[in-house]
Motif scaffolding. Structure first.
Motif, short mmCIF file in Angstrom:
data_model
loop_
_atom_site.label_atom_id
_atom_site.label_comp_id
_atom_site.label_asym_id
_atom_site.label_seq_id
_atom_site.Cartn_x
_atom_site.Cartn_y
_atom_site.Cartn_z
N MET A 147 0.84 -1.17 0.00
CA MET A 147 0.00 0.00 0.00
C MET A 147 0.88 1.23 0.00
N GLY A 148 0.45 2.25 -0.70
CA GLY A 148 1.17 3.51 -0.71
C GLY A 148 1.02 4.22 0.62
N GLN A 149 1.74 5.30 0.75
CA GLN A 149 1.73 6.04 2.00
C GLN A 149 0.62 7.08 2.02
N VAL A 150 -0.18 7.07 3.07
CA VAL A 150 -1.22 8.07 3.31
C VAL A 150 -0.69 8.98 4.40
N THR A 151 -0.67 10.28 4.13
CA THR A 151 -0.12 11.24 5.08
C THR A 151 -1.25 12.01 5.76
N LEU A 152 -1.16 12.11 7.07
CA LEU A 152 -2.10 12.91 7.86
C LEU A 152 -1.33 14.12 8.36
N SER A 153 -1.91 15.30 8.18
CA SER A 153 -1.20 16.49 8.63
C SER A 153 -2.18 17.52 9.19
N ALA A 154 -1.61 18.51 9.85
CA ALA A 154 -2.39 19.61 10.40
C ALA A 154 -1.67 20.91 10.10
N THR A 155 -2.39 21.87 9.56
CA THR A 155 -1.80 23.17 9.26
C THR A 155 -2.61 24.26 9.96
N PRO A 156 -1.96 25.36 10.31
CA PRO A 156 -2.68 26.44 10.98
C PRO A 156 -3.83 26.97 10.12
N LYS A 157 -4.95 27.20 10.77
CA LYS A 157 -6.11 27.80 10.10
C LYS A 157 -6.87 28.61 11.14
N GLY A 158 -6.94 29.90 10.95
CA GLY A 158 -7.63 30.76 11.91
C GLY A 158 -7.03 30.62 13.29
N ASN A 159 -7.87 30.28 14.24
CA ASN A 159 -7.42 30.11 15.63
C ASN A 159 -7.11 28.67 15.97
N GLY A 160 -6.97 27.81 14.96
CA GLY A 160 -6.72 26.40 15.22
C GLY A 160 -5.92 25.76 14.10
N PHE A 161 -6.26 24.50 13.81
CA PHE A 161 -5.53 23.73 12.81
C PHE A 161 -6.51 23.01 11.89
N GLN A 162 -6.16 22.90 10.64
CA GLN A 162 -6.97 22.20 9.65
C GLN A 162 -6.35 20.84 9.38
N ALA A 163 -7.19 19.81 9.36
CA ALA A 163 -6.75 18.45 9.10
C ALA A 163 -6.68 18.21 7.59
N THR A 164 -5.63 17.50 7.17
CA THR A 164 -5.49 17.15 5.76
C THR A 164 -5.03 15.70 5.63
N VAL A 165 -5.66 14.98 4.70
CA VAL A 165 -5.27 13.63 4.34
C VAL A 165 -4.72 13.70 2.93
N THR A 166 -3.51 13.20 2.70
CA THR A 166 -2.91 13.19 1.37
C THR A 166 -2.62 11.75 0.97
N TYR A 167 -3.14 11.36 -0.19
CA TYR A 167 -2.95 10.02 -0.73
C TYR A 167 -1.76 10.00 -1.67
N PRO A 168 -1.18 8.82 -1.95
CA PRO A 168 0.03 8.73 -2.77
C PRO A 168 -0.13 9.29 -4.18
N ASN A 169 -1.34 9.31 -4.70
CA ASN A 169 -1.55 9.83 -6.06
C ASN A 169 -1.65 11.35 -6.08
N GLY A 170 -1.44 11.99 -4.92
CA GLY A 170 -1.45 13.45 -4.85
C GLY A 170 -2.78 14.05 -4.44
N VAL A 171 -3.82 13.25 -4.39
CA VAL A 171 -5.12 13.75 -3.97
C VAL A 171 -5.08 14.05 -2.48
#
Length: 64
Positions: free
Chosen positions: A1-25
C-alpha cells in the motif's frame, strides 16, 4: 500500500486536518480544530470513514 499522510496546518485560531494520498489527492477538513493532535485525529477518522480509498490503494499496488 502507498503512504497516506495525515497532517495539520494552521487555520484561523486552530488547525486544519489534511489527508494526502500517494496519487497526490488531498482532502482537507472545512473546520478548524483547537490543537494539532485533534486535527490529526480528525484526519485519521476521515481515512477510516472511506475504506474504499484504502482498498483502491491496495488494488493499485498489486497491479504494478
Amino acid at each position: 500500500m502507498g503512504q497516506v499522510t495525515l497532517s495539520a496546518t494552521p487555520k484561523g485560531n486552530g488547525f486544519q486536518a489534511t489527508v494526502t494520498y500517494p496519487n497526490g489527492v488531498s482532502i482537507s477538513s472545512s473546520e478548524a480544530f483547537p490543537t494539532q493532535p485533534e486535527a490529526i485525529e480528525a484526519a485519521a477518522l476521515k481515512v477510516l470513514g472511506m475504506p474504499e480509498r484504502l482498498a483502491d490503494l491496495d488494488r493499485s499496488d498489486t497491479s504494478d
